[in-house]
Design an enzyme around this catalytic site. Structure first.
Site, PDB file in Angstrom:
ATOM      1  N   ASP B 100       0.808  -1.125   0.052  1.00 53.16           N
ATOM      2  CA  ASP B 100       0.085  -0.044   0.025  1.00 53.16           C
ATOM      3  C   ASP B 100       0.809   1.177   0.079  1.00 53.16           C
ATOM      4  O   ASP B 100       1.021   1.875   1.010  1.00 53.16           O
ATOM      5  CB  ASP B 100      -0.897   0.050   1.094  1.00 53.16           C
ATOM      6  CG  ASP B 100      -2.235   0.983   1.115  1.00 53.16           C
ATOM      7  OD1 ASP B 100      -1.968   1.687   0.042  1.00 53.16           O
ATOM      8  OD2 ASP B 100      -3.033   0.864   1.888  1.00 53.16           O
ATOM      9  N   ASN B 207      -7.817  -1.909   7.650  1.00 50.77           N
ATOM     10  CA  ASN B 207      -7.664  -0.751   8.661  1.00 50.77           C
ATOM     11  C   ASN B 207      -7.695   0.758   8.234  1.00 50.77           C
ATOM     12  O   ASN B 207      -7.512   1.513   9.106  1.00 50.77           O
ATOM     13  CB  ASN B 207      -6.090  -0.935   9.535  1.00 50.77           C
ATOM     14  CG  ASN B 207      -5.113  -0.817   8.358  1.00 50.77           C
ATOM     15  OD1 ASN B 207      -5.404  -0.543   7.083  1.00 50.77           O
ATOM     16  ND2 ASN B 207      -3.751  -0.684   8.804  1.00 50.77           N
ATOM     17  N   HIS B 208      -8.446   0.789   7.165  1.00 49.29           N
ATOM     18  CA  HIS B 208      -8.609   2.239   6.736  1.00 49.29           C
ATOM     19  C   HIS B 208      -9.809   2.643   7.191  1.00 49.29           C
ATOM     20  O   HIS B 208     -10.710   2.014   7.473  1.00 49.29           O
ATOM     21  CB  HIS B 208      -8.527   2.091   5.134  1.00 49.29           C
ATOM     22  CG  HIS B 208      -7.533   1.882   4.471  1.00 49.29           C
ATOM     23  ND1 HIS B 208      -7.199   1.126   3.132  1.00 49.29           N
ATOM     24  CD2 HIS B 208      -5.914   1.916   5.109  1.00 49.29           C
ATOM     25  CE1 HIS B 208      -5.852   1.197   2.945  1.00 49.29           C
ATOM     26  NE2 HIS B 208      -5.120   1.548   4.158  1.00 49.29           N
ATOM     27  N   HIS B 240      -7.772   7.752   6.723  1.00 46.93           N
ATOM     28  CA  HIS B 240      -6.566   6.952   6.863  1.00 46.93           C
ATOM     29  C   HIS B 240      -6.891   6.072   5.459  1.00 46.93           C
ATOM     30  O   HIS B 240      -7.860   5.218   5.371  1.00 46.93           O
ATOM     31  CB  HIS B 240      -6.430   6.024   7.964  1.00 46.93           C
ATOM     32  CG  HIS B 240      -5.335   5.043   7.761  1.00 46.93           C
ATOM     33  ND1 HIS B 240      -5.419   3.808   8.494  1.00 46.93           N
ATOM     34  CD2 HIS B 240      -4.216   4.903   7.443  1.00 46.93           C
ATOM     35  CE1 HIS B 240      -4.431   3.119   8.277  1.00 46.93           C
ATOM     36  NE2 HIS B 240      -3.693   3.780   7.627  1.00 46.93           N
ATOM     37  N   PRO B 383      -2.722   7.755  14.207  1.00 44.49           N
ATOM     38  CA  PRO B 383      -3.914   7.263  14.477  1.00 44.49           C
ATOM     39  C   PRO B 383      -3.679   5.888  15.740  1.00 44.49           C
ATOM     40  O   PRO B 383      -2.811   5.268  15.562  1.00 44.49           O
ATOM     41  CB  PRO B 383      -4.210   6.644  13.413  1.00 44.49           C
ATOM     42  CG  PRO B 383      -3.462   6.471  12.320  1.00 44.49           C
ATOM     43  CD  PRO B 383      -2.021   7.455  13.088  1.00 44.49           C
ATOM     44  N   SER B 390      -6.230   8.957  19.074  1.00 45.42           N
ATOM     45  CA  SER B 390      -5.252   9.156  18.274  1.00 45.42           C
ATOM     46  C   SER B 390      -4.317  10.525  18.825  1.00 45.42           C
ATOM     47  O   SER B 390      -5.083  11.209  19.520  1.00 45.42           O
ATOM     48  CB  SER B 390      -5.685   9.679  16.788  1.00 45.42           C
ATOM     49  OG  SER B 390      -6.476   8.308  16.463  1.00 45.42           O
ATOM     50  N   HIS B 409       3.940   5.164  13.487  1.00 43.21           N
ATOM     51  CA  HIS B 409       2.841   5.598  12.645  1.00 43.21           C
ATOM     52  C   HIS B 409       1.542   5.170  13.251  1.00 43.21           C
ATOM     53  O   HIS B 409       0.402   5.292  12.516  1.00 43.21           O
ATOM     54  CB  HIS B 409       2.986   4.773  11.148  1.00 43.21           C
ATOM     55  CG  HIS B 409       2.454   3.392  11.041  1.00 43.21           C
ATOM     56  ND1 HIS B 409       2.944   2.630  11.889  1.00 43.21           N
ATOM     57  CD2 HIS B 409       1.832   2.874  10.268  1.00 43.21           C
ATOM     58  CE1 HIS B 409       2.447   1.250  11.450  1.00 43.21           C
ATOM     59  NE2 HIS B 409       1.562   1.501  10.616  1.00 43.21           N
TER      60      HIS B 409
END
Lengths: 137, 486
Positions: B100, B207-208, B240, B383, B390, B409
Site C-alpha cells: 500500500d 484498517n482504513h 486513513h 492514529p 489518536s 505510525h
C-alpha cells in the site's frame, strides 16, 4: 484431507495448503485465499477463466498465481471458488478458475487481501505436498 | 523471536535497544529499536526484531536499521521499520515501502465543537458513508477516461484540486504538496492502471477509516495553536487510506523485477521479500518513478475524500466548509521511500529513506515543511484504534539526528486478525463502541472484529516512547465520536 489451514501472523494472515500432489496444493492455496475474501458456499460456478503464469521458480509461481487471481478479483469483481491446475512445471502454471461476479445481495465479503508475499514462502514435498504463504491484509 | 536475539539485545537507555552488528553475519550496520521493556514483551514471540536484523543486510544502508516503538512483524521489513541507503551505491527495496504505497493519514480541523456535532453525528456518518465510497470491492464515483489516469499519476493531489476536489491551499499542507517528483506513468504497467482507474476516490477496507474526533487533551498549547487546533472539545476529522489496488499492483510488478535484479547484481539477502536493486540502476530508477505515481495516486485519493468530507459536513450542518473552518492540518505518508539529505557521521549525504509503517517527522526550520509550521515543526499524525484515541505529535531535530527524521505510525497490532476474530465478534465491537458513545458506519460488520480496539496495542504506550525519546513529542490527543470503516 484438510485443504488448508490458517496460521497467525501479527498484522497479516498465513496459509498452509495441502495436496496429494503439487497441483492440488496450488489449487488449495488459492481456495484458502478466497475463503478469506468471501464465504464461498454461496458462490456459483458461472464464470471460467484461463490463467497462465510464468515465473522464476515454483515459489514465485505461488505468489504470481495468487496475485493474478487478486488482480482479476479487483478488476472484474469475480470471486473464485474452484481451481483446476491443468499444467505445472518449475516455472509455469496453467489453470482454470471458476466463480462468479460479486453480488453483494448473496455474497458475504470478508477480508480485503492486498497481496501474496515472499516472506516465509515455502513449497514442500514430503509426506504429501505443502505450500506456505503470507498474505498482506 | 529467537532466544538468541533477545539475549543479544543491548539496552542503551530506557527507550533505545541495539541489535549488535555481530548478531548475524551479513549485517552491515547495527539495529536500533525505540522501545521499552513493556513494549518489547509484546513482540517477543514474533519475528519483527529478526526482520530489523535482516534489513541491515541491504547494500549501502547507513546509520542503523531502525524500528519505531509500534514495530510488529511484517513481511520483509518489519512494520515500523526505517532504513536509509546511500543513493550513490545503495539499494532501493519495494518491500521497504510495501504494497500500500503512500498509505497515509490526513487531518482536518474545524471550528466545530463536540456539543454542535454530537446531536447530528448519526446523520453525518450516514451522509459520509454514502458520499465516500468504501468497503471491499467498492468502486469510486470518479470516472477517469482515456489517459486521464496518467495526469492524476503525474500531479497527485494537484490533479484532484484542479478537478474541483478541494482547495489549492490544501496542497500547501500536504507532504511534498501532494505530488512526489519523478513520477513517470510509462513505468507503470497497464495492469496497475486498469486496477487503479475504477478505485480512484475510495476509502477501501481493512484498517482504513474515516474518523470524526474530539480533541481530548492538549499537551503543548503553543504548537497546537500553530496547527490550528485551538482547544479541547474541538472537532477534527482523520482520514486513513492509501493507493488501493494501484499501489498493490505496482509493488507486485516491481517485486518481480527486483527478484531478477537481485540475481543480476549479485545481492545476497536473507528474505526474498527484501528484493532490491541499486538506486542508480535502471530497475531502481523505474521503481522510484512508478512508486511516485502510486504516491500521487494516494494523495489524489485522500484529496478527493477530503472534498466529499467537507461536502457532507456542509450538508448536514448547513454551513459552508469555509464557515466550518475545515482546513487541512496536514497529510503524511507512512509507507514510502524518499530521496532526502541527512547528516550521516558528520557528512551531508543523499540517502533513500525507506519508511515502512513510519512517519516523516521533520523539525522546525526544515524547508520541506509548510511555512506556517516552520517555527514549530512538522505535524505528525498517529492514529490509534477506533475505540480509544489518536495523537498529533511534532517532528524534532532529535528525529533528524537519530531516525532520519522519522517516527512511529500507529498503535501496532497486539493480536493477529484471526485471534481477534476468535475472541470477539463484529457485533460485540459495535456494542462496545456504542457504549462508549462512538457512532459507527461499517461496510462489513464481520470485519469489525479484526479491527477491535483490543486487537491493537495502546497507542498511548507508543507515544510515551516517541515523546520520552524526543523523536516526536505529543501535541494533542483526540478521541473518536464517529467512525466509518470500509
Amino acid at each position: 484431507m484438510t485443504r488448508f489451514e490458517l496460521f497467525d501472523h501479527t498484522a497479516d494472515v498465513g496459509i498452509v495448503a495441502y495436496g496429494n500432489d503439487l497441483k492440488e496444493a496450488y489449487a488449495n492455496v488459492a481456495y484458502g485465499m478466497f475463503s478469506l475474501i468471501a464465504d464461498l458456499k454461496e458462490v456459483h460456478e458461472e464464470i471460467q477463466r484461463d490463467i497462465d503464469i510464468q515465473a522464476l521458480d515454483r515459489e514465485s509461481l505461488v505468489v504470481d498465481w495468487l496475485n493474478e487471481l487478486l488482480y482479476i478479483f479487483d478488476v472484474d469483481q469475480v470471486i473464485f471458488s474452484r481451481f483446476e491446475i491443468t499444467a505445472l512445471s518449475q516455472s509455469q502454471l496453467r489453470a482454470k478458475a471458476y466463480g462468479e461476479k460479486i453480488d453483494t445481495s448473496r455474497h458475504q465479503l470478508k477480508t480485503e487481501v492486498k497481496a501474496a508475499t515472499y516472506h516465509l514462502l515455502k513449497v514442500e514435498e514430503g509426506n504429501g505436498f505443502k505450500i506456505q504463504v503470507i498474505l498482506d491484509i | 523471536m529467537s532466544a538468541d536475539l533477545m539475549a543479544m539485545l543491548t539496552r542503551i537507555d530506557d527507550y533505545r535497544w541495539e541489535i549488535p552488528i555481530t548478531y548475524k553475519p551479513g549485517m552491515r550496520v547495527p539495529g536500533l529499536i525505540f522501545s521499552d521493556e513493556q513494549m518489547l514483551r509484546h513482540i517477543q514471540d514474533e519475528q519483527s526484531l529478526e526482520q530489523v536484523a535482516n534489513v541491515a543486510f541491504l547494500p549501502g544502508i547507513v546509520g542503523r536499521s531502525l524500528a519505531m516503538p509500534d514495530i510488529h512483524w511484517g513481511y520483509g521489513f518489519p512494520i515500523g521499520g526505517v532504513a536509509a541507503t546511500r543513493v550513490d551505491d545503495g539499494v532501493i527495496s519495494p518491500g521497504g515501502v510495501g504494497f500500500d504505497i503512500n498509505c497515509g493519514v490526513r487531518l482536518l480541523r474545524t471550528n466545530l465543537t463536540e456539543k454542535e456535532v454530537k446531536p447530528r453525528i448519526e446523520r453525518l456518518l450516514a451522509d459520509l458513508f454514502i458520499n465516500v465510497p468504501s468497503g471491499l470491492g467498492s468502486k469510486g464515483k470518479i470516472r477517469l477516461k482515456g489517459n486521464e489516469i496518467d495526469k492524476l499519476l503525474l500531479k497527485g493531489a494537484g490533479w484532484a484540486v484542479a478537478a474541483g476536489y478541494g482547495e489549492p491551499e490544501d496542497l500547501e499542507f500536504t507532504e511534498d504538496h501532494g505530488c512526489l517528483k519523478g513520477a513517470d506513468p510509462d513505468k507503470v504497467s497497464v495492469k496497475a492502471k486498469t486496477r487503479g482507474t475504477p478505485q480512484s476516490g475510495t476509502l477501501g477496507s481493512g484498517n482504513h477509516f474515516l474518523e470524526i474526533q474530539v480533541v481530548d487533551e492538549v499537551y503543548d498549547a503553543g504548537i497546537a495553536q500553530a496547527f490550528g487546533i485551538e482547544e479541547k472539545g474541538r472537532i477534527l476529522v482523520l482520514i486513513h487510506t492509501g493507493s488501493r489496488g494501484f499501489g498493490h499492483q505496482v509493488c507486485d510488478d516491481y517485486l518481480k523485477t527486483m527478484g531478477t535484479a537481485v540475481r543480476n547484481y549479485g545481492i545476497d539477502l536473507p528474505d526474498r521479500q527484501l528484493a532490491c536493486a541499486p538506486v542508480n540502476s535502471p530497475e531502481g530508477q523505474s521503481y522510484l518513478a512508478a512508486m511516485a505515481c502510486a504516491a500521487n495516486y494516494a494523495w489524489a485519493n485522500r484529496q478527493c475524500i477530503t472534498h466529499w468530507t467537507r461536502e457532507s459536513f456542509s450538508r448536514v450542518l448547513g454551513k459552508s466548509p469555509r464557515d466550518l473552518g475545515m482546513r487541512l492540518v496536514y497529510d503524511v505518508a507512512h509507507n514510502i521511500a524518499k530521496i532526502e539529505k541527512h547528516q550521516v557521521e558528520g557528512k551531508k549525504l543523499t540517502v533513500c529513506v525507506h519508511r515502512k509503517g513510519a512517519t516523516r517527522a521533520f523539525p522546525a526550520g526544515h524547508p520541506d515543511i509548510p511555512e506556517a509550521y516552520r517555527k514549530v515543526g512538522q505535524p505528525v499524525l498517529i492514529p490509534g484504534d477506533m475505540g480509544r484515541y489518536s495523537y498529533v505529535a511534532v517532528g524534532t531535530e532529535k528525529a533528524m539526528e537519530e531516525t532520519f527524521g522519522s517516527t512511529c505510525h500507529g498503535a501496532g497490532r497486539a493480536k493477529s486478525r484471526s485471534a481477534a476474530r476468535r475472541s470477539i465478534s463484529g457485533a460485540d465491537v459495535a456494542a462496545e463502541l456504542a457504549a462508549k458513545g462512538i457512532a459507527i458506519q461499517v461496510a462489513n460488520i464481520a470485519s469489525l472484529s479484526e479491527e477491535a480496539p483490543a486487537a491493537y496495542k495502546d497507542v498511548a504506550e507508543v507515544m510515551h516512547i516517541t515523546d520520552a525519546a524526543g523523536i516526536s513529542p505529543k501535541v494533542i490527543k483526540a478521541r473518536p465520536i464517529g467512525v466509518i470503516k470500509g
